[in-house]
Design a protein around this motif. Structure first.
Motif, PDB file in Angstrom:
ATOM      1  N   VAL A  55     -48.859  46.349-101.243  1.00 44.52           N
ATOM      2  CA  VAL A  55     -49.796  45.263-101.509  1.00 44.52           C
ATOM      3  C   VAL A  55     -50.946  45.368-100.515  1.00 44.52           C
ATOM      4  CG1 VAL A  55     -50.119  42.752-101.501  1.00 44.52           C
ATOM      5  CG2 VAL A  55     -48.018  43.723-102.420  1.00 44.52           C
ATOM      6  N   LEU A  56     -52.160  45.203-101.009  1.00 45.03           N
ATOM      7  CA  LEU A  56     -53.325  45.238-100.118  1.00 45.03           C
ATOM      8  C   LEU A  56     -53.341  43.952 -99.284  1.00 45.03           C
ATOM      9  CD1 LEU A  56     -55.888  46.664 -99.190  1.00 45.03           C
ATOM     10  CD2 LEU A  56     -57.117  45.540-101.054  1.00 45.03           C
ATOM     11  N   GLU A  57     -53.051  44.088 -97.992  1.00 40.51           N
ATOM     12  CA  GLU A  57     -52.944  42.918 -97.120  1.00 40.51           C
ATOM     13  C   GLU A  57     -54.276  42.512 -96.504  1.00 40.51           C
ATOM     14  OE1 GLU A  57     -50.050  43.701 -94.134  1.00 40.51           O
ATOM     15  OE2 GLU A  57     -48.359  43.183 -95.428  1.00 40.51           O
ATOM     16  N   GLU A  58     -55.133  43.483 -96.216  1.00 43.99           N
ATOM     17  CA  GLU A  58     -56.362  43.157 -95.487  1.00 43.99           C
ATOM     18  C   GLU A  58     -57.447  44.176 -95.809  1.00 43.99           C
ATOM     19  OE1 GLU A  58     -57.909  42.586 -90.836  1.00 43.99           O
ATOM     20  OE2 GLU A  58     -55.842  43.215 -91.274  1.00 43.99           O
ATOM     21  N   ILE A  59     -58.679  43.701 -95.904  1.00 38.49           N
ATOM     22  CA  ILE A  59     -59.849  44.571 -96.034  1.00 38.49           C
ATOM     23  C   ILE A  59     -60.622  44.488 -94.725  1.00 38.49           C
ATOM     24  CG2 ILE A  59     -62.081  44.871 -97.178  1.00 38.49           C
ATOM     25  CD1 ILE A  59     -60.768  43.961 -99.772  1.00 38.49           C
ATOM     26  N   VAL A  60     -60.737  45.613 -94.039  1.00 39.39           N
ATOM     27  CA  VAL A  60     -61.410  45.648 -92.739  1.00 39.39           C
ATOM     28  C   VAL A  60     -62.900  45.962 -92.904  1.00 39.39           C
ATOM     29  CG1 VAL A  60     -61.501  46.800 -90.496  1.00 39.39           C
ATOM     30  CG2 VAL A  60     -59.282  46.333 -91.570  1.00 39.39           C
ATOM     31  N   VAL A  75     -55.638  47.424 -94.727  1.00 38.89           N
ATOM     32  CA  VAL A  75     -54.212  47.508 -94.393  1.00 38.89           C
ATOM     33  C   VAL A  75     -53.407  47.380 -95.672  1.00 38.89           C
ATOM     34  CG1 VAL A  75     -52.309  46.492 -93.104  1.00 38.89           C
ATOM     35  CG2 VAL A  75     -54.610  46.530 -92.103  1.00 38.89           C
ATOM     36  N   LEU A  76     -52.476  48.307 -95.859  1.00 39.13           N
ATOM     37  CA  LEU A  76     -51.605  48.301 -97.031  1.00 39.13           C
ATOM     38  C   LEU A  76     -50.191  47.956 -96.590  1.00 39.13           C
ATOM     39  CD1 LEU A  76     -51.395  48.939-100.089  1.00 39.13           C
ATOM     40  CD2 LEU A  76     -50.742  51.263 -99.437  1.00 39.13           C
ATOM     41  N   GLY A  77     -49.657  46.853 -97.131  1.00 41.82           N
ATOM     42  CA  GLY A  77     -48.295  46.445 -96.818  1.00 41.82           C
ATOM     43  C   GLY A  77     -47.316  47.077 -97.775  1.00 41.82           C
ATOM     44  N   SER A  78     -46.126  47.404 -97.299  1.00 43.15           N
ATOM     45  CA  SER A  78     -45.118  48.049 -98.140  1.00 43.15           C
ATOM     46  C   SER A  78     -44.398  47.015 -98.990  1.00 43.15           C
ATOM     47  CB  SER A  78     -44.113  48.812 -97.271  1.00 43.15           C
ATOM     48  OG  SER A  78     -43.468  47.906 -96.387  1.00 43.15           O
TER      49      SER A  78
END
Length: 426
Positions: A55-60, A75-78
């Motif tokens: 799941v895409l957790e954050e866009i930096v 950041v990509l969460g598993s």
């Protein structure tokens, strides 16, 4: 467990990119190898894919940001249970609120003002005033609320009221002004430009095209020489063999394969045209990587045919077709765009009759093709109508002399006017 999404290696001499657009939003589930974000370099647009399910957790790095190789994009969460970002400003009320009707008096006033033609004229009075071009300021209303009636206009006409000298907006209730079409502003009044302009950020590709073309003009001693070619023999050869060629090779026989082969023949004879200036050195290249300029919605790109001297006509046509499709779809790789030694640009597909192409640095020459057009020419002392094409070669005079440039173009002309020369390599 979370993993960083980073900018991958972008290719030879490319160190940074611009984030073109995110293809996923924070909280979206993604599968392994699914595209997450598009990056735009000065040569190509490429996609960064997910390394694993998650799941895409954050866009930096947001769209428009300039990022270097190895920089964090997001950041990509598993797994599928990673936290999702809360939606922004879309909270719904617990119960729908009833819409309260507007005060009756206010609604009535608004309706009356609309039905009275901009708030001062009664409809019949307005029409009559327009016909006689009367100045609204010279009319006195006797109707309800000071409105001007037809009788008021008739009295003004009989009394010799003066026509309107200039447009005059009439103030409405509350201090706002309403334009009356009968007294509209003159046609000569300037129209505001703000609402008719659109400002768009220049893409990295477009900026690079601009920089490189200006660099060519500023650094090279650029000249252009012209000639024309009679396309009769080439068109006859193509017409005779195109059906058999397509049946055997599965690709159409076009003109570009003849031009590529003609250029390779001429480049072998005149190596300076296939060379480049590198500081105080001249680099002569004994290989023939021919760039073919392709126009795309994103801008001009020049994919390269590798070792064109070793390719058959069918291989040239297939490779040009593949590169053209990849260019239009934005799928070209860095390898497709680097290392060319000479470029062919076909402005004729857009209807250009003659042009002076600009060099594609660090190359020292470029051939410009143009529209095939029937023109009267003298053949064996007789005037005949032939399909003619103007050819242009722009070259860097620092390395290529006029004799070499003209001879090169003559060799290309001879190969095209007698295609057997290409097949026999003479």
């Amino acid at each position: 467990m979370s993993a960083d999404i980073v900018v991958p290696a972008l290719g030879e001499s490319v160190t940074e990119a611009t984030v073109a657009q995110w293809l996923k939003k924070v909280g979206d589930s993604v599968a392994r190898d699914e595209p997450l974000v598009e990056l735009e370099t000065d040569k190509v647009t490429l996609e960064v894919n997910a390394a694993e399910d998650g799941v895409l957790e954050e866009i930096v790095a947001d769209s428009g940001a300039t990022v270097e190789v190895g920089a964090r994009l997001g950041v990509l969460g598993s797994g599928s249970g990673a936290k999702k970002a809360a939606p922004k400003a879309e909270a719904k009320p617990a119960a729908p609120a009833k819409e309260e009707p507007a005060p009756k008096s206010a609604a009535k006033d608004e309706e009356t003002e609309d039905s009275s033609a901009d708030g001062i004229f009664m409809p019949a009075a307005r029409k009559l005033a327009e016909e006689h071009g009367l100045d609204a300021g010279a009319l006195k209303g006797t109707g309800k609320g000071g409105r001007i009636t037809k009788e008021d206009v008739q009295k003004a006409i009989e009394g010799g009221a003066k026509p309107a000298a200039a447009p005059s907006p009439t103030p409405a209730a509350g201090g706002t002004s309403i334009d009356i079409p009968a007294f509209s502003r003159p046609d000569s009044a300037p129209r505001p430009k703000k609402d008719r302009e659109e400002r768009v950020r220049m893409t990295k590709l477009r900026k690079t095209i601009a920089t490189r073309l200006k660099q060519a003009q500023n650094t090279a001693a650029m000249l252009t020489t012209f000639n024309e070619v009679d396309m009769s023999a080439l068109m006859a050869t193509r017409a005779e063999y195109k059906e058999g060629f397509e049946k055997k090779h599965g690709v159409k026989l076009g003109f570009m394969s003849f031009f590529v082969k003609a250029c390779v023949t001429a480049l072998k004879e005149l190596p300076a045209v296939n060379a480049e200036v590198d500081g105080d050195d001249l680099v002569y290249k004994n290989y023939y990587d021919i760039g073919v300029a392709v126009g795309t919605p994103q801008g001009l790109v020049v994919p390269v045919l590798r070792d064109a001297d070793t390719l058959s006509f069918a291989e040239v046509e297939k490779n040009i077709g593949d590169l053209g499709r990849k260019a239009r779809d934005g799928k070209l790789s860095m390898a497709d765009l680097t290392g060319g030694t000479f470029t062919i640009s076909n402005g004729g597909v857009y209807g250009s009759l003659m042009s002076m192409p600009i060099l594609n640095p660090p190359q020292s020459a470029i051939l410009g093709m143009h529209k095939i057009q029937e023109r009267p020419v003298v053949v064996d002392g007789k005037i005949e109508v032939r399909p003619m094409m103007y050819l242009a070669v722009s070259y860097d005079h620092r390395i290529i002399d006029g004799r070499e440039a003209v001879t090169f173009l003559v060799r290309v002309k001879e190969c095209l006017e007698d295609p057997r020369r290409v097949l026999l390599d003479i």
